[in-house]
Each structure stands twice: as C-alpha cells, then as structure tokens.
Design an enzyme around this catalytic site. Structure first.
Site, PDB file in Angstrom:
ATOM      1  N   HIS A 153       4.947 -15.820   1.103  1.00 22.23           N
ATOM      2  CA  HIS A 153       6.038 -15.061   0.498  1.00 22.23           C
ATOM      3  C   HIS A 153       7.340 -15.858   0.578  1.00 22.23           C
ATOM      4  O   HIS A 153       7.961 -16.183  -0.419  1.00 22.23           O
ATOM      5  CB  HIS A 153       6.146 -13.717   1.214  1.00 22.23           C
ATOM      6  N   ASP A 187       4.713  -4.483  -5.132  1.00 23.07           N
ATOM      7  CA  ASP A 187       5.917  -4.971  -4.435  1.00 23.07           C
ATOM      8  C   ASP A 187       6.282  -6.361  -4.941  1.00 23.07           C
ATOM      9  O   ASP A 187       5.532  -6.986  -5.697  1.00 23.07           O
ATOM     10  CB  ASP A 187       5.708  -4.965  -2.906  1.00 23.07           C
ATOM     11  N   LYS A 224       9.295  -2.198  -3.046  1.00 20.82           N
ATOM     12  CA  LYS A 224       8.729  -1.484  -1.891  1.00 20.82           C
ATOM     13  C   LYS A 224       9.637  -1.654  -0.692  1.00 20.82           C
ATOM     14  O   LYS A 224      10.210  -2.721  -0.476  1.00 20.82           O
ATOM     15  CB  LYS A 224       7.344  -2.077  -1.578  1.00 20.82           C
TER      16      LYS A 224
END
Ligand code: R5P
Length: 297
Positions: A129, A169, A192
């Site tokens: 991420h 998300d 999210k």
C-alpha cells in the site's frame, strides 16, 4: 540444475498443479505437531536437489514461518544451493507502518526474515500500500509479485457480463483498475475508515447503483467486515445484486456467514488459499513466473 518442489498436505492440489505445469518432481513434507505444539518436519527419503522450490501459502502464518526457517536452514546444511519460495499468499504485509506508537512494522521484519532464508520469492497480490515494489518489503533480487486481478476479472465477466466492479477501499484501486482494464467493465472505488478489527465504515463513490449488479473486488477477505459493509451499502443504494471476488480467501472465523448475511450472493477466489470459493487456478501464472527463476546457473 536439478529441481524439486516441496509441499505440505494442506496445499497439495495447488502445489502439485504447479509442479506439473513446470515439469518438476513434487515431494511431500511430513509434519507432526507434538503435544506441546513444537513441530517435527520430515523430508521425503529422496536426495535433495541443488534447487528446491518450497510451496507454502502463508495464511495462518505463525507456525508456517517457523516451518520455513527449519526447512530452509536444513536444506542449506544439506547442500541445497538455491531456495525459491512460492508463497501465493504473503502474510504480514498489511502492518506496513506503526499505526500506534511502539507498534512493530511486521511487513519489513517478516520480509527481512524471508529474504535471509530464500534466494527468490514469488507471491500474488501482496498487500503493498505505502510502498510500490515487493523488494522494498522483501529485500531479494528476485522478488516477483503477480496479480490475479485480470484472471479474477475474466472469471467475473464470464459470470456477470455487465457487472460494475467496486473496490471497497483506496488500497483496492490498483486491483480494480487492472481488472477493469482487462475486461472493459465499469468500476468505482469506495472509501473506508477502519475503527477496529471488525469495525469499518464504507462510503460509496458517486455512481448510479440502482438496478446494477455489483461485484466487490479486493485482495483479501479476512474478518469479512469490509466486504459485508460495502455490500450493505450498495444494496441500500439500489443495486440489483452483489457478489464478491477476492484473491486471498482468508475468511477468518465467521467471515463467510457475515458476508452472506449482508446479502452477498456468490463468492469467488483464487486457489492461493484452499477454500470452497476457489474459482481461479493460479498454477499457469505461477509456472510462467517460476520457470525463469529456476534457469539460473
Ligand atoms: C485492507 O486494506 C485489505 O485490502 C482488505 O480490505 C482487508 O484486509 C479486509 O479485511 P477484513 O475482511 O477484516 O475487513
């Protein structure tokens, strides 16, 4: 270089499919758990080759990380020159920063541990991420991250021709965008907020949901709360139905029933983790990535 693939019982079908696709021998590891929970591993009688591929998907990771340590160190002692880990699911990738002061950044620590044991790694949709490349988490020269998103997208498109793909998300945007590119399906991405292991809030993007069939696409279903909450939102917004596709079917505890209770109809996953929802086999993609890693003098 002689090559064999070692696998454990839980992953036998997927591991054997991979060995067959690459054309290498598959050897089964024996594993015994003592009453005090220590592990005893036993190799097959066969001689170990110069190059050993270890197939171990790292769901329920804690014991498996110890197994990998025992196995890799033993293999080196026995003269194995090259060790390749095929871990279709790579654990501990979500803890990529200290979310609270003092928390250990497991992504880097587990990644470093694996890099000390193995020469090369292949995994699928690792949860990257805040970093872009797998080598930043697992510092190996050969660290290959495959994506199952296009194959999952094909499976979705065969079953729901006009689906609207929805990522629950921001992290899922990478997989949803690539799935949309592969199929031409429309897509959107939610936002999210996570308040706890099982508490999430989801906000839908500004899209017309009324009458649409929505397929939620994510890398991981763990507690299932992300997908359940997203499903409730899209059904409340008038969607005609909602299904789920994930790369890694962790489905911890009551996850699957929570998802079903939220109104989800079908659940599809890859065989990165053996599960009743497996609909996409990874062996062809893993074999294509593994071949070149074995061809090292
Ligand atoms: C996190 O960003 C991941 O992509 C998944 O959305 C998350 O791990 C799912 O967790 P859970 O099923 O527990 O909501």
């Amino acid at each position: 270089m002689q090559v064999s693939l070692l696998y454990f019982d839980e992953e036998s079908p997927a591991a054997q499919r991979l060995a067959e696709a690459v054309g290498i021998e598959a050897l089964r590891m024996e594993r015994h758990r003592f009453p005090d929970e220590e592990l005893c591993l036993r190799l097959p009688d066969a001689e170990l080759p110069e190059c050993l591929v270890v197939y171990r998907s790292l769901n329920r990771p804690n014991d498996k990380l110890v197994e990998l340590m025992l196995l890799a160190r033993h293999a080196r002692e026995r003269g194995v020159r090259r060790l390749v880990l095929v871990a279709p699911y790579l654990a501990y990738m979500r803890q990529d920063i200290a979310f609270r002061p003092g928390e250990l950044v497991s992504q880097r620590l587990v990644g470093g541990f694996l890099a000390e044991l193995f020469d090369a790694l292949i995994t699928v949709d690792p949860h990257l991420h805040r970093i872009e490349r797998l080598e930043q988490a697992v510092p190996l020269r050969q660290a290959v991250a495959l994506s199952a998103a296009p194959a999952l997208a094909e499976a979705i498109a065969e079953r729901r021709r006009d689906a609207l793909l929805l990522g629950p998300d921001a992290e899922s945007a990478q997989w949803v965008e690539s799935a949309a590119r592969a199929t031409g399906l429309a897509y959107g991405v939610c936002t999210k907020q996570r308040h706890g292991d099982r508490e999430v809030e989801i906000a839908l993007p500004e899209l017309a949901f009324a009458g649409r069939r929505v397929v939620l696409l994510d890398d991981i279903a763990s507690s299932g709360r992300t997908l359940a909450q997203a499903a409730r939102r899209v059904l409340a917004a008038g969607a005609a139905g909602v299904d789920v596709a994930v790369t890694h079917a962790l489905f911890a505890g009551d996850a699957l029933s929570v998802i079903r209770q939220a109104g989800v109809e079908e659940v599809w996953s890859t065989d990165s983790i053996p599960h009743q929802s497996n609909a996409v086999l990874l062996a062809p993609a893993l074999a294509a990535a593994l071949g070149p890693l074995l061809d090292v003098a």
